[in-house]
Scaffold this active site. Structure first.
Site, PDB file in Angstrom:
ATOM      1  N   PHE A  14      50.357 127.381  31.974  1.00  0.00           N
ATOM      2  CA  PHE A  14      51.555 127.822  32.702  1.00  0.00           C
ATOM      3  C   PHE A  14      52.518 128.457  31.697  1.00  0.00           C
ATOM      4  O   PHE A  14      52.956 127.788  30.774  1.00  0.00           O
ATOM      5  CB  PHE A  14      52.204 126.573  33.320  1.00  0.00           C
ATOM      6  N   HIS A  15      52.801 129.738  31.851  1.00  0.00           N
ATOM      7  CA  HIS A  15      53.716 130.343  30.871  1.00  0.00           C
ATOM      8  C   HIS A  15      54.496 131.549  31.362  1.00  0.00           C
ATOM      9  O   HIS A  15      55.317 132.091  30.612  1.00  0.00           O
ATOM     10  CB  HIS A  15      52.932 130.784  29.629  1.00  0.00           C
ATOM     11  N   ARG A  16      54.245 132.034  32.588  1.00  0.00           N
ATOM     12  CA  ARG A  16      54.913 133.269  33.033  1.00  0.00           C
ATOM     13  C   ARG A  16      56.424 133.120  32.996  1.00  0.00           C
ATOM     14  O   ARG A  16      56.961 132.102  33.463  1.00  0.00           O
ATOM     15  CB  ARG A  16      54.506 133.623  34.470  1.00  0.00           C
TER      16      ARG A  16
END
Ligand code: UD1
Ligand code: UDP
Length: 360
Positions: free
Chosen positions: A201-203
């Site tokens: 998860f990094h957006r």
């Protein structure tokens, strides 16, 4: 002469098969790393593990904002271009590094070759969507991974020539998957669960928003299956900032990890039950014939609709109720998956280098 520019984790991985193909054909090229991703485990580890040559040029960026970094990268790349005088500059995907490289190339009169052209999320909150559109419209060679990506480019009447090549990520998996099985043994042994889901998860539009990050933590807390979660540095920073890090650390059924090397990561991916992620590349990797996993895309849009249509991906957003109910349903029903990937046959890098060879 051909220049290949990378700057972030996914670009190194996806350009690796192109760089190795250039090398194997004995072609002259300059390899540049912009310095956008700078931690060892976000950059150099991939160059080492994937057997790539050391970049001829790499930079340390001082600025922190996207504008500062893009400006600095253009200045560095302009200097390289004046020395090396490339005929063609190959960029990949949609990051700030790639916009900088495309602009720098165009301004010194080099042609831009865009690997992974034509992806569209139609989600204007995403910096990647701005970047893709800018790069596609200043490229001379557009390597679209699929027919759908080609159609997007045609609808926008781009200037350059479009080639449907497949995505080089499939080539990368073909090249590295068997060695990954061996190289990931240690990390797999450190996972205390028999069965697990893999999470990334990094957006920016997800993790920079406190409410979305809280929802993500709730998904982790309530997951019906154990989870393995290598944490991206951007997300780690935000979890600390928003006071959520301690909470995540306490969840017993979540195994937190540092970002993994590619060989370790795809080894873990292969052993996972299912993937929960907002990553672009993972939506492609799960479709490889030797991986074949379902992925819950923790976003409200995707630029990879091919993975959805083929039955691999479910775009579920980040509402915990929706995500968790879909997770339970998919785990229970195990919807059938095709044997082939919609993202190509593993020969994308050959097709790309065929064109680059003529251009450079
Ligand atoms: C970038 C790309 C994104 C891509 C992702 C791959 C843009 C606009 N975004 O996002 O499309 O999916 O890379 O992982 O180009 N950081 C570190 N060490 C690093 C790298 C990042 O600590 O090696 C931290 C820093 O606090 C930095 C933040 O992460 O400020 C964000 O990094 P940045 O490169 O701006 O964007 P990503 O979120 O990594
Ligand atoms: N990846 C990796 N280690 C990790 C997480 C991801 O090697 O800990 C790889 C993954 O296999 C994929 C790529 O990184 O090839 C995806 O990068 P990321 O999700 O950061 O960027 P995106 O694809 O969303 O642009």
């Amino acid at each position: 002469m051909i220049a290949v520019v990378v700057g972030t984790r996914p670009e190194i991985i996806k350009m690796a098969p192109v760089i190795l193909e250039l090398q194997e054909r004995g072609l002259d090229f300059t390899f540049v790393h912009t310095g956008q991703h700078h931690d060892y485990e976000m950059s150099k580890i991939f160059i080492e593990e994937l057997g790539l040559p050391e970049p001829h040029y790499s930079f340390v960026l001082r600025g922190e904002s996207p504008g500062e970094q893009i400006g600095e990268m253009i200045i560095h790349l302009d200097k390289v271009a004046k020395v090396k005088k490339p005929d063609v500059v190959a960029v990949q995907g949609d990051t700030n590094s790639m916009v900088a490289a495309a602009i720098a190339a165009l301004k010194v009169g080099a042609d831009v070759a865009h690997v992974e052209a034509g992806l569209r999320s139609y989600d204007w909150r995403m910096p990647e969507e701005h970047n893709r559109r800018m790069i596609d419209h200043i490229s001379k060679y557009l390597f679209a991974p699929t027919e759908e990506a080609k159609r997007n480019l045609e609808e926008e009447h781009v200037y350059g020539e479009i080639y449907v090549t497949g995505n080089t990520i499939i080539d990368a998996l073909d090249r590295y998957l068997s060695v990954a099985e061996e190289r990931s043994r240690e990390v797999l042994e450190s996972i205390p669960f028999d069965e697990f889901g893999l999470v990334t998860f990094h957006r920016a539009e997800n993790v920079d928003d406190p409410q979305t990050l809280k929802d993500f933590v709730r998904i982790l807390e309530r997951s019906p299956i154990p989870l393995v979660y290598p944490v991206h540095p951007r997300t780690r920073k935000r979890l600390f900032e928003f006071g959520l890090w301690e909470k995540v650390k306490e969840i017993k059924h979540v195994k937190l990890m540092e970002p993994l090397g590619y060989l370790e990561f795809i080894g873990v991916l292969k052993e996972s039950l299912i993937v929960l992620s907002d990553s672009g590349g993972l939506q492609e990797e799960v479709t490889h014939p030797k991986i074949r996993k379902h992925i819950l895309v923790l976003r409200t849009s995707t630029e990879r609709p091919e993975a959805v249509k083929a039955g691999f991906a479910f775009v579920v957003g980040t509402n915990p109720v929706v995500v968790l109910s879909t997770l339970e349903r998919v785990l229970e029903e195990k919807p059938q998956l095709p044997e082939t990937s919609p993202f190509g046959d593993g020969k994308a890098s050959r097709r790309i280098v065929d064109v680059l060879e003529g251009a450079g």
